[in-house]
Design an enzyme around this catalytic site. Structure first.
Site, mmCIF file in Angstrom:
data_model
loop_
_atom_site.group_PDB
_atom_site.id
_atom_site.type_symbol
_atom_site.label_atom_id
_atom_site.label_comp_id
_atom_site.label_asym_id
_atom_site.label_seq_id
_atom_site.Cartn_x
_atom_site.Cartn_y
_atom_site.Cartn_z
ATOM 1 C CG HIS A 1 -2.935 -13.463 8.862
ATOM 2 N ND1 HIS A 1 -2.267 -14.435 9.570
ATOM 3 C CD2 HIS A 1 -3.053 -13.930 7.595
ATOM 4 C CE1 HIS A 1 -1.982 -15.435 8.756
ATOM 5 N NE2 HIS A 1 -2.446 -15.158 7.551
ATOM 6 N N PRO B 1 0.815 -1.211 0.000
ATOM 7 C CG PRO B 1 -0.643 -1.519 1.763
ATOM 8 C CD PRO B 1 0.638 -1.997 1.218
ATOM 9 C CD GLU B 2 4.142 2.236 -3.550
ATOM 10 O OE1 GLU B 2 4.357 3.285 -4.160
ATOM 11 O OE2 GLU B 2 4.604 1.148 -3.897
ATOM 12 N NE ARG C 1 12.658 -1.552 0.530
ATOM 13 C CZ ARG C 1 13.214 -2.021 1.643
ATOM 14 N NH1 ARG C 1 14.191 -2.913 1.588
ATOM 15 N NH2 ARG C 1 12.816 -1.587 2.808
ATOM 16 N NE ARG D 1 6.096 -9.807 4.523
ATOM 17 C CZ ARG D 1 6.262 -9.577 3.223
ATOM 18 N NH1 ARG D 1 5.318 -9.890 2.371
ATOM 19 N NH2 ARG D 1 7.343 -9.035 2.785
ATOM 20 C CE LYS E 1 4.801 4.889 1.034
ATOM 21 N NZ LYS E 1 5.991 4.009 1.052
#
Length: 312
Positions: free
Chosen positions: A116, A2-3, A286, A135, A59
DNA sequence: CTTTTTCCCTGGACGC
DNA sequence: TGCGTCCAGGGAAAAA
Protein backbone atom coordinates in the site's frame (compact mmCIF):
# COMPACT_ATOMS: atom_id res chain seq x y z
CA UNK A 1 -3.03 5.01 15.45
CA UNK A 2 -0.16 7.40 15.17
CA UNK A 3 -0.43 10.18 17.71
CA UNK A 4 2.15 12.62 19.01
CA UNK A 5 4.54 10.02 20.49
CA UNK A 6 4.45 7.88 17.36
CA UNK A 7 5.00 10.81 15.00
CA UNK A 8 7.76 12.19 17.21
CA UNK A 9 9.45 8.77 17.27
CA UNK A 10 9.48 8.74 13.48
CA UNK A 11 10.73 12.33 13.40
CA UNK A 12 13.65 11.53 15.67
CA UNK A 13 14.63 8.58 13.53
CA UNK A 14 14.38 10.44 10.25
CA UNK A 15 16.12 13.64 11.29
CA UNK A 16 19.72 12.41 11.44
CA UNK A 17 19.19 10.15 8.43
CA UNK A 18 17.69 12.51 5.87
CA UNK A 19 18.63 16.10 6.76
CA UNK A 20 21.02 17.32 4.08
CA UNK A 21 19.82 14.70 1.61
CA UNK A 22 18.49 15.78 -1.76
CA UNK A 23 15.22 14.35 -3.06
CA UNK A 24 16.22 13.14 -6.51
CA UNK A 25 12.72 12.12 -7.47
CA UNK A 26 9.28 11.92 -5.92
CA UNK A 27 6.46 9.73 -7.13
CA UNK A 28 2.87 9.90 -5.97
CA UNK A 29 1.13 6.55 -6.55
CA UNK A 30 -2.27 7.44 -5.10
CA UNK A 31 -3.86 10.73 -6.09
CA UNK A 32 -5.79 10.80 -2.83
CA UNK A 33 -2.53 11.33 -0.97
CA UNK A 34 -2.08 14.91 -2.16
CA UNK A 35 -5.72 16.00 -2.20
CA UNK A 36 -6.68 18.71 -2.79
CA UNK A 37 -3.40 19.27 -4.66
CA UNK A 38 -2.67 17.55 -7.97
CA UNK A 39 -0.05 14.79 -7.52
CA UNK A 40 2.07 16.19 -10.35
CA UNK A 41 2.39 19.50 -8.56
CA UNK A 42 3.70 17.80 -5.43
CA UNK A 43 6.09 15.66 -7.44
CA UNK A 44 7.49 18.71 -9.21
CA UNK A 45 7.77 20.69 -6.00
CA UNK A 46 9.79 17.94 -4.32
CA UNK A 47 12.15 16.94 -7.11
CA UNK A 48 15.61 18.38 -6.66
CA UNK A 49 14.94 19.86 -3.23
CA UNK A 50 17.29 19.35 -0.33
CA UNK A 51 15.84 18.48 3.08
CA UNK A 52 16.80 21.12 5.66
CA UNK A 53 14.92 19.86 8.67
CA UNK A 54 12.42 17.34 10.03
CA UNK A 55 9.83 18.88 12.28
CA UNK A 56 6.60 17.95 13.96
CA UNK A 57 3.53 19.92 14.97
CA UNK A 58 0.72 18.00 16.62
CA UNK A 59 0.45 14.82 14.56
CA UNK A 60 1.88 16.45 11.44
CA UNK A 61 5.37 15.61 10.25
CA UNK A 62 7.05 18.42 8.34
CA UNK A 63 10.04 18.19 6.02
CA UNK A 64 11.48 21.69 5.53
CA UNK A 65 13.02 22.15 2.11
CA UNK A 66 15.77 24.38 0.81
CA UNK A 67 13.47 26.70 -1.16
CA UNK A 68 11.41 27.67 1.86
CA UNK A 69 8.59 25.24 1.17
CA UNK A 70 7.72 22.20 3.25
CA UNK A 71 6.27 18.74 2.74
CA UNK A 72 3.54 18.39 5.36
CA UNK A 73 2.43 14.84 6.03
CA UNK A 74 -0.24 13.29 8.23
CA UNK A 75 -0.33 9.55 8.91
CA UNK A 76 -3.99 9.58 9.96
CA UNK A 77 -5.11 6.04 10.89
CA UNK A 78 -2.80 3.62 9.20
CA UNK A 79 -0.05 5.61 7.59
CA UNK A 80 3.60 4.62 7.91
CA UNK A 81 6.70 6.53 6.90
CA UNK A 82 9.45 4.07 6.14
CA UNK A 83 13.05 4.83 5.39
CA UNK A 84 14.44 2.03 3.29
CA UNK A 85 18.20 1.90 3.00
CA UNK A 86 19.82 1.13 -0.30
CA UNK A 87 20.57 -2.52 -0.93
CA UNK A 88 24.22 -2.05 -1.68
CA UNK A 89 24.71 -0.63 1.79
CA UNK A 90 24.37 -4.05 3.24
CA UNK A 91 20.66 -4.51 3.69
CA UNK A 92 19.47 -7.85 2.43
CA UNK A 93 17.29 -7.66 -0.64
CA UNK A 94 13.63 -7.61 0.20
CA UNK A 95 11.94 -10.96 0.10
CA UNK A 96 15.15 -12.93 0.23
CA UNK A 97 14.92 -14.18 3.79
CA UNK A 98 12.95 -17.06 5.22
CA UNK A 99 11.26 -17.04 8.58
CA UNK A 100 12.93 -19.27 11.14
CA UNK A 101 11.51 -20.61 14.38
CA UNK A 102 13.49 -18.31 16.63
CA UNK A 103 13.71 -15.24 14.47
CA UNK A 104 13.05 -11.96 16.21
CA UNK A 105 10.01 -9.84 15.44
CA UNK A 106 12.00 -7.18 13.60
CA UNK A 107 12.87 -9.66 10.88
CA UNK A 108 9.38 -9.04 9.60
CA UNK A 109 10.43 -5.90 7.79
CA UNK A 110 13.25 -7.57 5.96
CA UNK A 111 10.93 -10.26 4.67
CA UNK A 112 8.05 -8.27 3.29
CA UNK A 113 8.00 -5.49 0.74
CA UNK A 114 5.93 -2.64 2.13
CA UNK A 115 2.37 -2.82 0.85
CA UNK A 116 0.00 0.00 0.00
CA UNK A 117 2.74 2.47 -0.87
CA UNK A 118 1.09 5.81 -1.71
CA UNK A 119 4.19 7.92 -2.34
CA UNK A 120 7.91 7.37 -2.64
CA UNK A 121 10.91 9.67 -2.58
CA UNK A 122 14.33 8.63 -3.79
CA UNK A 123 17.15 10.34 -1.91
CA UNK A 124 20.65 11.05 -3.17
CA UNK A 125 22.28 8.44 -0.93
CA UNK A 126 20.24 5.68 -2.57
CA UNK A 127 17.75 5.38 0.28
CA UNK A 128 14.02 5.65 -0.23
CA UNK A 129 11.38 7.32 1.88
CA UNK A 130 8.04 5.54 1.51
CA UNK A 131 4.61 6.59 2.65
CA UNK A 132 2.56 3.41 3.04
CA UNK A 133 -1.08 3.54 4.10
CA UNK A 134 -3.68 0.78 4.02
CA UNK A 135 -6.76 2.93 4.49
CA UNK A 136 -5.67 5.84 2.36
CA UNK A 137 -6.55 8.53 4.90
CA UNK A 138 -2.96 9.77 5.05
CA UNK A 139 -1.97 12.97 3.32
CA UNK A 140 1.03 14.81 1.95
CA UNK A 141 1.03 18.44 0.81
CA UNK A 142 3.71 20.90 -0.21
CA UNK A 143 3.15 24.36 1.22
CA UNK A 144 5.12 27.60 1.04
CA UNK A 145 6.38 29.06 4.29
CA UNK A 146 3.54 31.48 4.76
CA UNK A 147 0.87 28.96 3.77
CA UNK A 148 2.32 26.43 6.19
CA UNK A 149 1.93 28.72 9.17
CA UNK A 150 -1.68 29.41 8.33
CA UNK A 151 -2.43 25.79 7.59
CA UNK A 152 -1.15 24.63 10.96
CA UNK A 153 -2.53 27.55 12.94
CA UNK A 154 -6.02 26.88 11.59
CA UNK A 155 -5.91 23.30 12.82
CA UNK A 156 -3.68 23.01 15.86
CA UNK A 157 -3.55 24.44 19.35
CA UNK A 158 -1.05 24.06 22.16
CA UNK A 159 1.95 21.78 21.84
CA UNK A 160 1.49 19.60 24.93
CA UNK A 161 5.17 18.89 25.55
CA UNK A 162 6.13 22.55 25.49
CA UNK A 163 6.03 25.31 28.07
CA UNK A 164 2.77 26.39 26.49
CA UNK A 165 0.77 23.72 28.28
CA UNK A 166 -0.07 24.98 31.74
CA UNK A 167 -2.96 24.31 34.08
CA UNK A 168 -4.07 27.89 33.52
CA UNK A 169 -4.15 27.42 29.75
CA UNK A 170 -6.16 24.23 30.12
CA UNK A 171 -8.59 26.05 32.36
CA UNK A 172 -8.93 28.82 29.79
CA UNK A 173 -9.55 26.37 26.94
CA UNK A 174 -12.05 24.32 28.93
CA UNK A 175 -13.98 27.19 30.43
CA UNK A 176 -17.66 27.06 29.62
CA UNK A 177 -17.44 23.93 27.53
CA UNK A 178 -19.99 21.21 28.09
CA UNK A 179 -18.35 18.67 25.81
CA UNK A 180 -16.94 15.57 27.54
CA UNK A 181 -13.29 15.70 28.58
CA UNK A 182 -12.53 12.96 26.09
CA UNK A 183 -13.84 15.09 23.22
CA UNK A 184 -11.98 18.08 24.61
CA UNK A 185 -8.68 16.19 24.46
CA UNK A 186 -9.33 14.84 20.97
CA UNK A 187 -9.98 18.35 19.63
CA UNK A 188 -6.67 19.36 18.03
CA UNK A 189 -7.51 23.06 18.03
CA UNK A 190 -7.22 23.10 21.81
CA UNK A 191 -4.29 20.85 22.58
CA UNK A 192 -2.55 19.26 19.58
CA UNK A 193 -1.30 15.72 19.16
CA UNK A 194 -3.52 13.72 21.51
CA UNK A 195 -5.56 10.91 19.97
CA UNK A 196 -7.73 8.10 21.24
CA UNK A 197 -4.98 6.19 23.02
CA UNK A 198 -3.26 8.97 24.89
CA UNK A 199 -6.53 10.71 25.78
CA UNK A 200 -7.58 7.62 27.74
CA UNK A 201 -4.15 7.19 29.29
CA UNK A 202 -3.91 10.85 30.28
CA UNK A 203 -7.37 10.92 31.86
CA UNK A 204 -6.60 7.85 33.94
CA UNK A 205 -3.37 9.38 35.22
CA UNK A 206 -5.27 12.56 36.03
CA UNK A 207 -8.06 10.58 37.76
CA UNK A 208 -10.66 12.29 35.60
CA UNK A 209 -13.79 10.74 34.09
CA UNK A 210 -13.89 10.89 30.27
CA UNK A 211 -17.54 12.01 30.34
CA UNK A 212 -17.06 14.86 32.78
CA UNK A 213 -17.79 18.17 31.06
CA UNK A 214 -14.61 20.05 30.26
CA UNK A 215 -16.08 23.13 31.90
CA UNK A 216 -16.36 21.33 35.23
CA UNK A 217 -12.59 21.27 35.76
CA UNK A 218 -11.39 23.06 38.86
CA UNK A 219 -7.84 24.42 39.11
CA UNK A 220 -6.62 21.26 40.82
CA UNK A 221 -8.19 19.12 38.10
CA UNK A 222 -6.50 21.19 35.41
CA UNK A 223 -3.12 20.67 36.99
CA UNK A 224 -3.68 16.91 37.29
CA UNK A 225 -4.83 16.82 33.67
CA UNK A 226 -1.73 18.71 32.56
CA UNK A 227 0.51 16.30 34.45
CA UNK A 228 -1.47 13.33 33.14
CA UNK A 229 -1.13 14.44 29.54
CA UNK A 230 2.61 14.99 29.88
CA UNK A 231 3.15 11.69 31.68
CA UNK A 232 1.14 9.69 29.15
CA UNK A 233 2.86 11.25 26.14
CA UNK A 234 6.33 10.87 27.66
CA UNK A 235 5.63 7.24 28.47
CA UNK A 236 4.66 6.75 24.83
CA UNK A 237 7.87 8.41 23.70
CA UNK A 238 10.00 6.26 25.99
CA UNK A 239 8.39 3.12 24.56
CA UNK A 240 8.80 4.22 20.96
CA UNK A 241 5.05 4.58 20.50
CA UNK A 242 2.17 2.10 20.56
CA UNK A 243 1.87 -0.54 17.85
CA UNK A 244 -1.71 -1.65 18.40
CA UNK A 245 -2.42 -2.34 14.75
CA UNK A 246 -0.56 -0.84 11.85
CA UNK A 247 1.85 1.61 13.42
CA UNK A 248 5.52 1.00 12.66
CA UNK A 249 8.42 3.37 13.10
CA UNK A 250 10.63 4.65 10.27
CA UNK A 251 12.65 1.43 10.34
CA UNK A 252 9.59 -0.80 10.27
CA UNK A 253 9.92 -1.63 13.97
CA UNK A 254 7.20 -1.76 16.57
CA UNK A 255 6.74 0.41 19.61
CA UNK A 256 5.97 -1.23 22.96
CA UNK A 257 3.64 1.29 24.57
CA UNK A 258 0.73 -1.11 24.06
CA UNK A 259 2.29 -3.32 26.74
CA UNK A 260 2.17 -0.42 29.20
CA UNK A 261 -1.43 0.72 28.73
CA UNK A 262 -3.11 1.50 32.03
CA UNK A 263 -6.65 1.47 30.61
CA UNK A 264 -6.76 1.63 26.81
CA UNK A 265 -8.03 -1.65 25.28
CA UNK A 266 -8.14 -3.17 28.79
CA UNK A 267 -11.92 -3.58 29.12
CA UNK A 268 -12.81 -6.04 31.88
CA UNK A 269 -9.26 -6.26 33.14
CA UNK A 270 -8.32 -5.00 36.61
CA UNK A 271 -7.27 -1.41 37.08
CA UNK A 272 -3.56 -1.45 37.85
CA UNK A 273 -4.15 1.08 40.60
CA UNK A 274 -7.20 -0.27 42.42
CA UNK A 275 -8.23 -3.56 40.84
CA UNK A 276 -11.64 -2.43 39.65
CA UNK A 277 -12.63 -3.70 36.21
CA UNK A 278 -11.87 -1.27 33.40
CA UNK A 279 -15.01 -0.05 31.64
CA UNK A 280 -15.49 0.74 27.96
CA UNK A 281 -17.89 3.36 26.68
CA UNK A 282 -18.22 5.15 23.36
CA UNK A 283 -17.55 8.89 23.45
CA UNK A 284 -17.51 11.04 20.35
CA UNK A 285 -17.74 7.81 18.36
CA UNK A 286 -14.49 6.50 19.86
CA UNK A 287 -13.91 3.58 22.18
CA UNK A 288 -13.06 5.00 25.56
CA UNK A 289 -11.59 3.06 28.46
CA UNK A 290 -11.48 4.15 32.09
CA UNK A 291 -11.58 2.94 35.68
CA UNK A 292 -15.00 3.76 37.16
CA UNK A 293 -13.50 3.75 40.63
CA UNK A 294 -10.36 5.85 40.15
CA UNK A 295 -11.93 8.23 37.66
CA UNK A 296 -14.93 9.81 39.33
CA UNK A 297 -17.35 11.79 37.30
CA UNK A 298 -17.52 15.49 38.01
CA UNK A 299 -20.83 17.24 38.14
CA UNK A 300 -21.69 19.73 35.48
CA UNK A 301 -21.35 23.21 36.90
CA UNK A 302 -24.80 24.62 37.22
CA UNK A 303 -25.06 27.84 35.41
CA UNK A 304 -25.40 30.65 37.85
CA UNK A 305 -29.06 31.39 38.25
CA UNK A 306 -28.92 35.00 37.18
CA UNK A 307 -31.61 36.94 38.79
CA UNK A 308 -33.08 39.36 36.38
CA UNK A 309 -32.06 42.78 37.38
CA UNK A 310 -34.87 45.18 37.63
CA UNK A 311 -37.52 42.49 37.82
CA UNK A 312 -40.38 43.65 39.93
C1' DC B 1 -21.54 29.74 18.56
C1' DT B 2 -21.03 24.72 20.27
C1' DT B 3 -21.67 19.91 19.88
C1' DT B 4 -22.89 15.71 17.45
C1' DT B 5 -23.12 12.89 13.49
C1' DT B 6 -21.66 11.31 9.06
C1' DC B 7 -18.32 10.20 5.89
C1' DC B 8 -14.06 8.65 3.97
C1' DC B 9 -11.41 3.73 3.46
C1' DT B 10 -9.76 -1.19 3.86
C1' DG B 11 -8.49 -5.51 6.11
C1' DG B 12 -9.39 -8.39 9.75
C1' DA B 13 -12.72 -10.64 12.81
C1' DC B 14 -16.88 -12.94 13.08
C1' DG B 15 -21.23 -15.52 11.93
C1' DC B 16 -23.52 -18.74 9.09
C1' DT C 1 -14.15 -22.32 1.87
C1' DG C 2 -16.71 -18.42 0.98
C1' DC C 3 -19.58 -14.69 1.46
C1' DG C 4 -21.85 -10.90 3.93
C1' DT C 5 -21.66 -7.75 7.87
C1' DC C 6 -19.53 -5.08 11.27
C1' DC C 7 -15.78 -2.55 13.27
C1' DA C 8 -11.56 0.42 13.96
C1' DG C 9 -10.79 5.89 14.05
C1' DG C 10 -8.37 11.34 12.60
C1' DG C 11 -10.24 14.95 10.88
C1' DA C 12 -13.27 17.52 7.60
C1' DA C 13 -17.76 18.62 6.60
C1' DA C 14 -22.47 18.51 7.37
C1' DA C 15 -26.20 18.41 10.50
C1' DA C 16 -28.37 19.44 14.85
Amino acid sequence: MPELPEVETVRRQLEPAIVGRCIEAAEVLDERWTQPMPPSEVERALAGRTIRGVGRRGKYLILSLDDGSALVMHLRMTGNLLLCLSERDGQAPLGSMELGADDGPQLERAVSEPRHVRARMRLDDGSELLFADVRRFGQGLVLRGRELEGYLAARLGLEPLSEALTAQEIARLAAGRRAPLKSFLLDQIGIAGIGNIYADEALHRAKLHPLSPAGSLKPGDCERLRAGIVAALEAGLRMGGASVDDYRDARGGRGTMQDEFLVHTREGKPCLRCGTEITRVVVAGRSTYFCPSCQRRLRRPRRKARRRIGAR
